[in-house]
Design a protein around this motif. Structure first.
Motif, PDB file in Angstrom:
ATOM      1  N   UNK A 187      37.790  -6.283 -25.237  1.00 12.43           N
ATOM      2  CA  UNK A 187      37.280  -6.480 -23.873  1.00 12.43           C
ATOM      3  C   UNK A 187      38.406  -6.930 -22.948  1.00 12.43           C
ATOM      4  N   UNK A 188      39.200  -7.902 -23.415  1.00  9.88           N
ATOM      5  CA  UNK A 188      40.314  -8.397 -22.599  1.00  9.88           C
ATOM      6  C   UNK A 188      41.350  -7.307 -22.373  1.00  9.88           C
ATOM      7  N   UNK A 189      41.663  -6.559 -23.426  1.00 10.76           N
ATOM      8  CA  UNK A 189      42.676  -5.511 -23.319  1.00 10.76           C
ATOM      9  C   UNK A 189      42.291  -4.417 -22.341  1.00 10.76           C
ATOM     10  N   UNK A 190      41.060  -3.918 -22.470  1.00 11.75           N
ATOM     11  CA  UNK A 190      40.604  -2.864 -21.555  1.00 11.75           C
ATOM     12  C   UNK A 190      40.486  -3.387 -20.123  1.00 11.75           C
ATOM     13  N   UNK A 191      40.061  -4.633 -19.959  1.00 15.20           N
ATOM     14  CA  UNK A 191      39.929  -5.205 -18.611  1.00 15.20           C
ATOM     15  C   UNK A 191      41.288  -5.347 -17.935  1.00 15.20           C
TER      16      UNK A 191
END
Length: 254
Positions: free
Chosen positions: A66-70
């Protein structure tokens, strides 16, 4: 949600396969697949993944994804705006033109490089007498230097040979500008302005590099094929942030 993830994953992976058939393999071509494979796998095994993501290592992986894609989406949109802003600027009057190399097909310029040279011709013919520096060394699989092939292309289009200056040592964008500046410093009276010609998506990064190399310059963008633009922007996204994080370019806002 699972169907949406599967659809997005298929589109991204398919993009890599289709674009690789018509373009040289690079990070911009590979990145859609790298982004799509986790989505595709998660979507195909959504029920099992949902359970695994709730505990232990699965929860760590979930929040990392989630953090990476965001972070990717936010920084990519920011970078795309900067790339687009450079493409929209109107060129002024320059004392010299520098055309950046972009790969050959044996002895012939690639489609991308031909478009850059066409844009250089259109601009330089408006200002008779200003020199045109073609810059680029000989790369793997190339039968002559990019600069020599670029000169041959310009001459074949009727551009005056005496206005063309070859710079055939540069192996990177930084060296394109650095070595071209050495030539122009001897040829022109300071201060002078340089118009650099590259592909539209590359204008922003090239402008920052030119500034770092001490040139007063503005860009002229050659159009790229519409279906290659997303992948080219992905490639530039990675290159811009790598240049910034390694100190090759300074602060990215004007």
């Amino acid at each position: 949600m699972s169907k949406l993830m599967i659809a997005a994953g298929i589109v991204l992976v398919l993009d890599t396969f289709l674009i690789s058939a018509v373009s040289n393999m690079n990070l911009g071509v590979v990145m859609p697949a790298l982004l799509g494979i986790p989505l595709l796998i998660t979507g195909l095994f959504y029920d099992r993944a949902a359970v695994w993501f709730e505990t232990g290592a699965g929860a760590v992986v979930k929040w990392a994804l989630i953090a990476g894609y965001s972070i990717f989406l936010l920084t990519f949109v920011f970078t795309a705006v900067l790339i687009g802003s450079a493409s929209s600027k109107k060129p002024g009057e320059a004392d010299a033109v520098v055309v950046l190399g972009a790969g050959l097909r044996g002895r012939r310029v690639s489609y991308t490089l031909a478009r850059r040279l066409d844009a250089a011709i259109d601009y330089a013919l408006q200002y008779p007498g200003i020199p045109v520096v073609v810059t680029g060394s000989r790369g793997p699989g190339e039968l002559l230097s990019e600069a020599e092939a670029m000169k041959n292309y310009l001459v074949s289009k009727g551009f005056p040979e005496e206005r063309i200056i070859i710079e055939d040592r540069a192996k990177s964008t930084s060296e394109n500008f650095r070595f071209s500046k050495l030539i122009l410093d001897k040829l022109l009276e300071k201060p002078y302005r340089t118009a650099y010609v590259t592909t539209d998506f590359h204008l922003f990064r090239a402008g920052l590099v030119a500034k770092e190399e001490g040139l007063t310059a503005f860009g002229i963008g050659a159009e790229t094929k519409w279906y290659l633009l997303p992948n080219n922007c992905l490639r530039e996204y990675v290159a811009i942030w790598m240049y910034f994080l390694t100190g090759k370019i300074g602060f990215m806002l004007p």
